[in-house]
Design a protein around this motif. Structure first.
Motif, PDB file in Angstrom:
ATOM      1  N   UNK A 100      18.352  47.486  41.727  1.00  0.00           N
ATOM      2  CA  UNK A 100      17.812  46.172  41.395  1.00  0.00           C
ATOM      3  C   UNK A 100      16.607  45.943  42.294  1.00  0.00           C
ATOM      4  N   UNK A 101      15.449  45.970  41.697  1.00  0.00           N
ATOM      5  CA  UNK A 101      14.192  45.855  42.429  1.00  0.00           C
ATOM      6  C   UNK A 101      13.770  44.392  42.513  1.00  0.00           C
ATOM      7  N   UNK A 102      13.353  43.973  43.696  1.00  0.00           N
ATOM      8  CA  UNK A 102      12.777  42.634  43.890  1.00  0.00           C
ATOM      9  C   UNK A 102      11.603  42.782  44.844  1.00  0.00           C
ATOM     10  N   UNK A 103      10.552  42.016  44.603  1.00  0.00           N
ATOM     11  CA  UNK A 103       9.397  42.063  45.503  1.00  0.00           C
ATOM     12  C   UNK A 103       9.776  41.414  46.832  1.00  0.00           C
ATOM     13  N   UNK A 104       8.984  41.681  47.853  1.00  0.00           N
ATOM     14  CA  UNK A 104       9.214  41.072  49.163  1.00  0.00           C
ATOM     15  C   UNK A 104       9.136  39.540  49.041  1.00  0.00           C
ATOM     16  N   UNK A 105       8.201  39.056  48.240  1.00  0.00           N
ATOM     17  CA  UNK A 105       8.066  37.603  48.064  1.00  0.00           C
ATOM     18  C   UNK A 105       9.334  37.003  47.441  1.00  0.00           C
ATOM     19  N   UNK A 106       9.886  37.678  46.445  1.00  0.00           N
ATOM     20  CA  UNK A 106      11.132  37.207  45.827  1.00  0.00           C
ATOM     21  C   UNK A 106      12.285  37.251  46.824  1.00  0.00           C
ATOM     22  N   UNK A 119      19.549  40.730  60.022  1.00  0.00           N
ATOM     23  CA  UNK A 119      18.239  41.374  60.189  1.00  0.00           C
ATOM     24  C   UNK A 119      17.081  40.389  60.019  1.00  0.00           C
ATOM     25  N   UNK A 120      17.363  39.236  59.389  1.00  0.00           N
ATOM     26  CA  UNK A 120      16.296  38.254  59.153  1.00  0.00           C
ATOM     27  C   UNK A 120      16.295  37.115  60.169  1.00  0.00           C
ATOM     28  N   UNK A 121      17.195  37.164  61.130  1.00  0.00           N
ATOM     29  CA  UNK A 121      17.262  36.095  62.125  1.00  0.00           C
ATOM     30  C   UNK A 121      16.287  36.386  63.262  1.00  0.00           C
ATOM     31  N   UNK A 122      15.006  36.277  62.939  1.00  0.00           N
ATOM     32  CA  UNK A 122      13.961  36.506  63.923  1.00  0.00           C
ATOM     33  C   UNK A 122      12.741  35.667  63.546  1.00  0.00           C
ATOM     34  N   UNK A 123      11.659  35.835  64.280  1.00  0.00           N
ATOM     35  CA  UNK A 123      10.478  34.985  64.084  1.00  0.00           C
ATOM     36  C   UNK A 123       9.650  35.348  62.864  1.00  0.00           C
ATOM     37  N   UNK A 124       9.782  36.564  62.332  1.00  0.00           N
ATOM     38  CA  UNK A 124       8.958  36.975  61.193  1.00  0.00           C
ATOM     39  C   UNK A 124       9.786  37.719  60.145  1.00  0.00           C
ATOM     40  N   UNK A 125      10.641  36.986  59.427  1.00  0.00           N
ATOM     41  CA  UNK A 125      11.481  37.650  58.426  1.00  0.00           C
ATOM     42  C   UNK A 125      10.666  38.356  57.335  1.00  0.00           C
ATOM     43  N   UNK A 126       9.490  37.831  57.013  1.00  0.00           N
ATOM     44  CA  UNK A 126       8.672  38.486  55.993  1.00  0.00           C
ATOM     45  C   UNK A 126       8.274  39.894  56.433  1.00  0.00           C
ATOM     46  N   UNK A 127       7.882  40.049  57.693  1.00  0.00           N
ATOM     47  CA  UNK A 127       7.512  41.382  58.183  1.00  0.00           C
ATOM     48  C   UNK A 127       8.718  42.307  58.186  1.00  0.00           C
ATOM     49  N   UNK A 128       9.890  41.775  58.537  1.00  0.00           N
ATOM     50  CA  UNK A 128      11.113  42.590  58.509  1.00  0.00           C
ATOM     51  C   UNK A 128      11.352  43.095  57.086  1.00  0.00           C
ATOM     52  N   UNK A 129      11.236  42.196  56.099  1.00  0.00           N
ATOM     53  CA  UNK A 129      11.444  42.598  54.711  1.00  0.00           C
ATOM     54  C   UNK A 129      10.412  43.636  54.264  1.00  0.00           C
ATOM     55  N   UNK A 130       9.162  43.466  54.701  1.00  0.00           N
ATOM     56  CA  UNK A 130       8.118  44.437  54.351  1.00  0.00           C
ATOM     57  C   UNK A 130       8.430  45.811  54.967  1.00  0.00           C
ATOM     58  N   UNK A 131       8.850  45.805  56.220  1.00  0.00           N
ATOM     59  CA  UNK A 131       9.182  47.065  56.894  1.00  0.00           C
ATOM     60  C   UNK A 131      10.383  47.745  56.226  1.00  0.00           C
ATOM     61  N   UNK A 132      11.410  46.952  55.907  1.00  0.00           N
ATOM     62  CA  UNK A 132      12.589  47.508  55.245  1.00  0.00           C
ATOM     63  C   UNK A 132      12.220  48.091  53.886  1.00  0.00           C
ATOM     64  N   UNK A 133      11.385  47.363  53.135  1.00  0.00           N
ATOM     65  CA  UNK A 133      10.959  47.853  51.824  1.00  0.00           C
ATOM     66  C   UNK A 133      10.202  49.170  51.969  1.00  0.00           C
ATOM     67  N   UNK A 134       9.285  49.230  52.916  1.00  0.00           N
ATOM     68  CA  UNK A 134       8.496  50.442  53.127  1.00  0.00           C
ATOM     69  C   UNK A 134       9.400  51.637  53.432  1.00  0.00           C
ATOM     70  N   UNK A 150      14.403  42.506  39.020  1.00  0.00           N
ATOM     71  CA  UNK A 150      15.168  41.272  38.833  1.00  0.00           C
ATOM     72  C   UNK A 150      14.282  40.064  38.606  1.00  0.00           C
ATOM     73  N   UNK A 151      13.087  40.041  39.139  1.00  0.00           N
ATOM     74  CA  UNK A 151      12.117  38.980  38.861  1.00  0.00           C
ATOM     75  C   UNK A 151      12.704  37.615  38.616  1.00  0.00           C
TER      76      UNK A 151
END
Length: 172
Positions: A100-106, A119-134, A150-151
């Motif tokens: 099930x694919x979802x974008x980082x923004x989603x 893993x998201x309990x930090x100051x920059x959860x967006x960067x964590x999600x980007x790193x995990x996706x990569x 899933x959009x």
């Protein structure tokens, strides 16, 4: 034997889609994270705090080894389940794997208020999600038999799409 294993990042909808898919196919639904919490008597953040991510991953691997041996099951896995080669092997060998694919923004939108994601309990959860996706995207693709975005689609439409794709690959 019918086993369907859902993989993908946190916030992709694995539990929501998994429940509906299991209901539609009249199969049992299990969520590896919920099973770990029930059996250990502790929630995921507590396990991460006390045992670290490595301790949690060991519990997750044991759970995947056990649950993939069941029959007639839809199972949602945690986002990091694909990290270990043995998990990927068990999932691939013992059922149909749906990414099930979802974008980082989603993902960010869907997880922003969820405090149960260590893993998201930090100051920059967006960067964590980007790193995990990569890091994980290639592992998801390598493991999956089917990929579904899933959009913003209605979960019922996604379930119908998943069933259609599973039937297509089984009839080959």
């Amino acid at each position: 034997m019918v086993n369907i294993f859902l993989i993908g990042p946190m916030g992709a909808g694995k539990s929501t889609i998994g429940r509906q898919l299991a209901r539609e196919l009249k199969l049992e639904f299990l969520d590896t994270d919920r099973e770990i919490e029930e059996r250990s008597g502790a929630d995921i953040p507590w396990i991460f705090d006390v045992e670290g991510e490595a301790g949690f991953r060991k519990r997750e691997a044991n759970m995947i080894t056990e649950l993939t041996e069941h029959r007639d099951l839809v199972m949602a896995t945690g986002g990091g389940a694909v990290e270990l080669a043995e998990n990927r092997q068990h999932l691939s060998a013992r059922g149909t794997v749906v990414y099930l694919f979802a974008t980082v923004e989603q993902q960010l939108e869907r997880t922003s208020k969820d405090k149960n994601r260590p893993l998201l309990q930090n100051e920059d959860p967006e960067q964590v999600l980007r790193d995990l996706f990569a890091h994980r995207h290639a592992l998801y693709e390598e493991t999956a038999d089917i990929q579904v975005a899933t959009g913003a689609q209605n979960p019922r439409l996604l379930v119908a799409e998943i069933i259609k794709q599973i039937e297509a690959i089984r009839s080959l």
